[in-house]
Every structure is written in structure tokens, then in C-alpha cells.
Design an enzyme around this catalytic site. Structure first.
Site, mmCIF file in Angstrom:
data_model
loop_
_atom_site.group_PDB
_atom_site.id
_atom_site.type_symbol
_atom_site.label_atom_id
_atom_site.label_comp_id
_atom_site.label_asym_id
_atom_site.label_seq_id
_atom_site.Cartn_x
_atom_site.Cartn_y
_atom_site.Cartn_z
ATOM 1 N N ARG A 61 1.231 -1.348 0.299
ATOM 2 C CA ARG A 61 -0.059 -0.228 -0.026
ATOM 3 C C ARG A 61 0.671 0.976 0.009
ATOM 4 O O ARG A 61 0.923 2.332 -1.160
ATOM 5 C CB ARG A 61 -1.015 -0.190 1.147
ATOM 6 C CG ARG A 61 -2.169 1.329 1.699
ATOM 7 C CD ARG A 61 -3.109 1.349 2.343
ATOM 8 N NE ARG A 61 -3.623 2.323 2.087
ATOM 9 C CZ ARG A 61 -4.862 2.645 3.279
ATOM 10 N NH1 ARG A 61 -5.683 1.265 3.550
ATOM 11 N NH2 ARG A 61 -5.506 3.923 2.554
ATOM 12 N N HIS A 116 -16.830 3.509 -4.292
ATOM 13 C CA HIS A 116 -16.120 4.843 -4.182
ATOM 14 C C HIS A 116 -16.241 6.129 -5.567
ATOM 15 O O HIS A 116 -15.197 6.724 -5.473
ATOM 16 C CB HIS A 116 -14.888 5.133 -4.014
ATOM 17 C CG HIS A 116 -14.754 4.240 -3.221
ATOM 18 N ND1 HIS A 116 -13.626 3.668 -1.777
ATOM 19 C CD2 HIS A 116 -15.908 3.424 -1.954
ATOM 20 C CE1 HIS A 116 -12.743 3.516 -0.770
ATOM 21 N NE2 HIS A 116 -14.691 3.056 -0.819
ATOM 22 N N ARG A 126 2.463 -5.392 19.599
ATOM 23 C CA ARG A 126 1.801 -5.198 21.580
ATOM 24 C C ARG A 126 0.373 -5.628 21.837
ATOM 25 O O ARG A 126 1.021 -6.395 23.031
ATOM 26 C CB ARG A 126 0.879 -3.522 22.037
ATOM 27 C CG ARG A 126 2.073 -2.608 22.150
ATOM 28 C CD ARG A 126 1.507 -1.802 21.369
ATOM 29 N NE ARG A 126 0.660 -1.363 22.678
ATOM 30 C CZ ARG A 126 -0.409 -0.410 22.687
ATOM 31 N NH1 ARG A 126 -0.725 0.103 22.086
ATOM 32 N NH2 ARG A 126 -0.751 -0.141 24.013
ATOM 33 N N ASP A 170 -19.581 0.507 3.220
ATOM 34 C CA ASP A 170 -21.017 1.211 3.509
ATOM 35 C C ASP A 170 -20.579 2.924 3.391
ATOM 36 O O ASP A 170 -21.075 3.346 4.178
ATOM 37 C CB ASP A 170 -20.275 1.045 5.208
ATOM 38 C CG ASP A 170 -18.565 1.852 5.350
ATOM 39 O OD1 ASP A 170 -18.618 1.936 4.749
ATOM 40 O OD2 ASP A 170 -18.631 2.137 6.761
ATOM 41 N N ASN A 221 -10.368 -4.271 -1.852
ATOM 42 C CA ASN A 221 -10.916 -2.795 -2.092
ATOM 43 C C ASN A 221 -9.938 -3.574 -3.568
ATOM 44 O O ASN A 221 -8.465 -4.217 -3.366
ATOM 45 C CB ASN A 221 -10.679 -1.692 -1.429
ATOM 46 C CG ASN A 221 -10.902 -1.083 -1.015
ATOM 47 O OD1 ASN A 221 -12.249 -0.904 -0.911
ATOM 48 N ND2 ASN A 221 -10.323 -0.324 0.298
ATOM 49 N N TYR A 227 -15.153 10.447 -2.005
ATOM 50 C CA TYR A 227 -13.863 9.524 -2.233
ATOM 51 C C TYR A 227 -13.600 11.350 -3.791
ATOM 52 O O TYR A 227 -13.165 11.115 -4.567
ATOM 53 C CB TYR A 227 -13.764 8.334 -3.090
ATOM 54 C CG TYR A 227 -13.364 7.902 -2.092
ATOM 55 C CD1 TYR A 227 -11.949 7.640 -1.599
ATOM 56 C CD2 TYR A 227 -14.453 7.174 -1.087
ATOM 57 C CE1 TYR A 227 -11.386 6.202 -0.531
ATOM 58 C CE2 TYR A 227 -13.796 6.670 0.833
ATOM 59 C CZ TYR A 227 -12.651 5.819 0.423
ATOM 60 O OH TYR A 227 -12.335 5.455 1.725
#
Length: 453
Positions: free
Chosen positions: A90, A195, A279, A166, A144, A244
């Protein structure tokens, strides 16, 4: 019923599971198969979901696995939210484009095309496994770019593949809330691609209440879209654009803002999600609370560039729905499941085959429009008012780009990939398109592995 979640170690999984925990209808999901290629993330996700299920004696049982076949076999419904190339991919989607002063975003523009090129072959192969092992399952796609992936998978599974987003339904609920109306009685006239769409009317008891909102400075200014686009531009359009579309209507502003920012969205997520999983592995009790904290931080600066902010800046807060029953993607997906499995007929905005609903778009093209869902399947609704000339022109051009992208991904053709980049309205340069193509091949091994011809 059995639900399979592909990418089950991902951040959206707890939303889905929480919605399942609250669901008391019949039939209901009794088994959730979590498939992921990362065993450590699967282990973490099971710990989170187990904590969320405390106090729910009839919680669906969890079956984590790294076997796609085991996960899929016998499923009634399949959700998918996978990320081929991970967050490093990405980041490269974004930075290769931004280095050329072109939009870098995972679903819109060349970044989305690079993401699709490496994802389509993986998802189509999954579709073939599903066809063999769960031929009657409905596939609800969150991966996506949702419209491209859904259309590619439909070549194998047909209308049993739906794309879920959504954003349109959330927009309708927020409009109803601002006007003090019951959102369950609202019908939305929405048309577009994933989008890339417009809310043209909001019908309530037989009347369109959208003009009332557009005329109210205060209420329109409270909306996320009012902040992103400006109230004057929304009134000029006479519709509410999907958020978008900021990247189209304010492209130069968006690119400049992202280039000038300290972090891209991908940079921010790789940093924060990497820290979360480290974590979480040592968290023990309380891992669900750690997930909630991370999700809040992740959501707070979503589309920060649209508001002149930066990723990770707590001052950049976006309007978010606070009712947990909506559950974003999960709420839409669970609504589809209920409509099909219980014949609870519902109409929602989904990514489905056009089948003549939108004039000027191919019959088999995936579009994002109101769709009725029931036990007999999905039924796209005819669009009462066809898109305006500027809207249909943009939809047609982007759909052509999407189809060149699918062709490139399925055949390995660099020529098809070059067409996709060059014809995209946010690139509009063959020279830049060539640089984008070579940049993605050089920087992202998964793209290079696809484009071999």
C-alpha cells in the site's frame, strides 16, 4: 450456518463478529472460519474475539486456519478483506504515484489500479476454490478496490458475488439524522461505481428531503461532505457526492496536501498496525481494549488530506457514526445475510451487475446502486433518473479503465496495464502512465509477478 472470513486476521473481523454476537435471528451463524496466511495474526484475532464473546454463551465458534480449502468448504456465506502485498505494498501504491505528482490512494487513481493488478489473480483463484467447495455460498466482498474485484470474481461465481461498501448507506443515515427523521424509513437514490457516486435524492414518506438539507447552511455544514467539498460546491452540484469524489473535484489540492504531509495513509497504518500486533502478542487480557484504541486512532484521521490535516494528527477528526448497531461494512453485510437466509427482504446500496439499471453502462458491468435482496438473490433496481452527462461520462471512462485493469491482471499484459493507467482521468498522460507502470513493477514484487507479457 457457516461463515468464512478470508483475511480473518485483519482489523475488520471484530466488527463482523460483534454483529454476529448481537444477532438473535434464525437461522444464525454458528461457525466462523477465520482464514489468513499469517498465523500470528490469526492467534491475535482469536484472542480479541474470545474476549468480545465473554458473556455470550451461544457465541459462534471460531475455527482459525491457514488452509483456504478447509476455511471455504461447506460455507454458506464468505466475506473477504485481504491485502495482497501487505501494508508495504500500500505504501508503494501511494509513493510511486506521489513521486510523479499523481494521486496515491488505495482505491482511487493509479494506486488503486496497482492494488487491483496484484489482487485480482489471487481473488479469482479463490473464486475457483469456492466454486468447487462451496458452490451455493454467497460471496460478500470487502476487498478493495471493491468494484474491480467484484467484477473480476463474477466471471467465476456470477451474481453470488456482491461488493460491500458502507459509505452510501452511512450517508443516508446521517442525512436522516440531521433532519430528525427515522433512517429506517429513508430510501436513497444513489448511482455510481464504488467510491465514485452521487446521492441524488433522499426519499421519506413520498417526498424528497434532500433540498431541505441543501438549503440549510448549518446542517449542511455539519456534514462530513460539507466540510470536504464546501457547501457552495455541493449546492452547485445539487447532489451529495461520495466523499472519494474529492480526489476528482479537488485533485490538485489533494495531491499537494498529501505530498506536503508528514505521512501518507499507508505510512501511518504500517506504523500503527505493526505496533499493534507487536503489543497484542504480549498483551494477554485486555487485548480487545487495545484493538479498540487502535481502531479509534486509525479512524480519527481518515481522509485527513481532504481537510488539510495530516495522518495521526488528533486535531483532524472526521464525523463518524456512533451507533454501534450500524457496524459499517459489517452492518451492510449482515443485512445481506439476513435478507438471503431468512427472506427478510431489504433494499440496500451494493456493488452488483448493472443489468440495464444504468443506461450507457455495459449490461455486465458492476455498478453501485440500490438493490433489493431476498431469498431469491439480488435484484438491482432500475434507476429512475439517469445520471447527468458529466456523471455518466466519468462513470464510463473509469469503468473502461477498470476493465483494462482486469484484463491486464488476468493475462499479464503490460499493454493492457498501460492503457489502464494512461486512460485514467487522474493520470491523463501516456508518459506519466509509462513511468507509473515501470515504477510499480520495480517497487512491488507482486505486481511484477503478474505483468509478465
Amino acid at each position: 450456518m457457516k461463515l468464512c472470513i478470508l483475511g480473518g486476521g485483519g482489523f475488520r473481523t471484530p466488527y463482523v463478529y460483534q454483529a454476529l454476537l448481537r444477532d438473535q435471528g434464525s437461522p444464525r451463524v454458528e461457525e466462523v472460519a477465520l482464514y489468513d496466511v499469517d498465523e500470528a495474526r490469526l492467534h491475535t484475532m482469536v484472542a480479541i474475539l474470545t474476549e468480545l464473546a465473554a458473556g455470550f454463551p451461544d457465541a459462534p465458534r471460531l475455527v482459525p486456519t491457514t488452509s483456504l480449502e478447509k476455511a471455504v468448504e461447506g460455507s454458506d456465506f464468505i466475506f473477504a478483506a485481504i491485502r495482497v502485498g501487505g501494508l508495504e505494498g500500500r505504501r508503494c501504491d501511494e509513493h510511486v504515484a506521489l513521486d510523479l505528482n499523481v494521486l496515491g490512494q488505495e482505491t482511487t487513481g493509479p494506486g488503486g489500479l496497482a492494488y487491483a493488478l496484484r489482487t485480482v489473480p489471487v481473488m479469482v483463484n479463490m473464486a475457483k476454490v469456492i466454486k468447487d467447495l462451496a458452490p451455493n455460498a454467497y460471496f460478500l466482498n470487502f476487498t478493495n478496490p471493491a468494484g474491480i474485484i467484484t467484477e473480476a470474481m463474477q466471471s467465476v461465481l456470477g451474481d453470488r458475488v456482491l461488493g460491500i461498501c458502507d459509505t452510501p448507506s452511512g450517508l443516508g443515515r446521517r442525512v436522516a439524522g440531521l433532519l430528525g427523521l427515522d433512517h429506517t424509513r429513508v430510501q436513497m437514490d444513489y448511482v455510481g461505481l464504488n467510491h465514485l457516486g452521487w446521492m441524488r435524492r433522499v426519499m421519506y414518506d413520498g417526498r424528497d428531503v434532500l433540498p431541505e438539507l441543501l438549503a440549510d447552511d448549518e446542517k449542511l455544514g455539519l456534514m462530513e461532505e460539507g466540510l470536504v467539498f464546501g457547501t457552495d460546491w455541493i449546492r452547485t452540484l445539487g447532489v451529495i457526492p461520495n466523499e472519494y469524489l474529492f480526489y476528482y473535484y479537488f485533485n490538485r489540492d489533494a495531491v499537494r496536501s498529501i505530498v506536503d504531509s508528514r505521512l501518507t495513509r499507508g505510512d501511518f497504518l504500517k506504523e500503527t498496525q505493526g505496533a499493534f500486533y507487536e503489543r497484542a502478542a504480549a498483551a494477554g487480557n485486555g487485548v480487545a481494549d487495545l484493538w479498540r484504541e487502535t481502531v479509534d486512532a486509525r479512524s480519527a484521521s481518515y481522509m485527513a488530506e481532504a481537510k488539510g490535516g495530516e495522518q495521526g494528527d488528533p486535531a483532524t477528526e472526521r464525523e463518524r457514526e456512533t451507533d454501534p448497531s450500524h457496524q459499517g461494512y459489517a452492518g451492510v453485510a449482515l443485512g445481506v445475510m439476513a435478507a438471503i437466509s431468512r427472506n427478510e427482504r431489504a433494499t440496500m446500496i451494493l456493488n452488483v451487475r448493472n443489468r440495464g439499471a444504468v443506461e450507457g453502462m455495459p449490461h455486465d458491468a458492476v455498478v453501485e446502486i440500490p438493490t433489493t435482496v431476498d431469498a431469491n438473490g439480488v435484484h438491482p433496481l432500475a434507476v429512475d433518473r439517469q445520471p447527468e452527462l458529466d456523471q455518466i461520462g466519468l462513470l464510463q471512462q473509469v469503468k473502461a479503465v477498470e476493465r483494462h485493469t482486469i484484463a491486464a491482471a488476468m493475462t499479464g499484459s503490460k499493454s493492457e496495464a498501460l492503457k489502464a493507467f494512461a486512460l485514467h482521468p487522474l493520470v491523463d498522460s501516456v508518459s506519466v502512465a509509462r513511468d507509473l507502470l515501470s515504477g510499480y513493477i520495480d517497487r512491488i514484487p507482486e505486481v511484477a509477478a503478474v505483468l509478465t507479457k
